[in-house]
Enzyme design. Sequence first.
Site, PDB file in Angstrom:
ATOM      1  N   SER A 169      28.979  38.615  38.869  1.00 41.01           N
ATOM      2  CA  SER A 169      30.229  39.379  38.866  1.00 41.01           C
ATOM      3  C   SER A 169      30.906  39.547  40.219  1.00 41.01           C
ATOM      4  CB  SER A 169      29.988  40.753  38.240  1.00 41.01           C
ATOM      5  OG  SER A 169      28.981  41.457  38.955  1.00 41.01           O
ATOM      6  N   LYS A 174      36.957  42.037  39.352  1.00 41.41           N
ATOM      7  CA  LYS A 174      37.818  43.207  39.148  1.00 41.41           C
ATOM      8  C   LYS A 174      39.312  42.898  39.251  1.00 41.41           C
ATOM      9  CE  LYS A 174      34.888  46.836  38.827  1.00 41.41           C
ATOM     10  NZ  LYS A 174      34.971  47.903  37.809  1.00 41.41           N
TER      11      LYS A 174
END
Length: 316
Positions: A292, A41
Site C-alpha cells: 500500500s 491514498k
Amino acid sequence: MEQLSSVVHRTPLTTSATLNEQTGKKVFMKMENQQKTGAFKIRGASYKISQLTQHEMKRGVIAASAGNHAQGVALAAAKRGIEAKIFMPANTPKAKTKATEGYGAKIVLTGESFQEAYEAAIQEQKRSQAVFIHPFDDPDVMAGQGTIAIEMLQEQPSLDTLIVPVGGGGLISGIAFAAKNINPTIKVIGVQAERASATYNQFHSKGATSLASVSTIADGIAVKRPGELTYPIIRKYVDHIVTVSDQQLAATMVHMLEREKTMVEGAGAAALAALLSYHKKINTKQCGVVVSGGNMDIAKLPSIQSLSQKHNYQVV
C-alpha cells in the site's frame, strides 16, 4: 476511473519467483508504493476532491492524516488550485511531513495518533468551514481506493484471493466492495498490526474495539477504532482478518528491500507479511497482495533491520 486518470498512476502488478516458491502460490503484488505521493491514498483523495462543487472548492479543504492521506490530499488539492490544511500526529515521519508541505499544503502537528489530529482538524473545520476530506470514513474516498481492485482484476482476472492492510478500513472496504462485485467468489483478507488491532478485535468479537493507544512501526494503519462507515462494509464483504507483529513487518520490509529492490513502509508490508506468515493456512492459488505504500523514514532503517532479526523465520 476517468476522474483519476490525470492524477493517479496505474501501478505495476508484479510477481516474484522467490515469493512464489516460498509460499507455494502465484503471488501478484500491487505496487502502490510506486504510486504518486508514494501510497494509494492519492486515489481516494483525488476522487473525493473531483466531486467538489465550485463553491466547496473556494472554501478549501482540511484533513487529518498519519501521513499518506496528507500527501494525497495536498497533491489532489494543488492539482485543482484548492487551499489545503492538514493536521498530522506529532510523531509523523519527517519524510511525510516534508512531502506534504512540498505539495503546497499547510500542516499542523498535534497529538500522539491519528485520533488526536482528527479531533483537532474537526474543530478547525467548524471554525473555517473548509471541506473535510476524511482519510477513510467517506463513500467517495472508499470508491477511489476501490479502483485498486478493478485494476488488479482487469490485469489478472484469475486472482482468487486479495490480501489488504487495514487501518481505518477505507482501503479494504473499497477493494472488497469492488472485487466482490466483479467476482463474488473472490476471498478478501484484511491485515492489521498486532498493536493496532481494533478492527480485528471487533471482527472476531474479542478484545477492545476502541484502543487507548496504538504503537507500531506500521504508522499508516495505526488507528484506534474502526470507521463508522467502513466497518459495516468490512463485516459484509471481508472474509477474514489477521494480525502481524512488528517483527514480522520489519522482516518483510527488509526482504522487500534486499530481494525485490523496493522500499515499503510498515503498513505497506502488512499484507505480504501476513501471506509469508500464514501461507499454509490461506487456501489460494492466485493471490493478490496490496503493497500500500513506501513512505518510510530512512533514518529508521537500522532499527527496522535490528527488529527484523528478532523474528523467528527467515524469509528466503
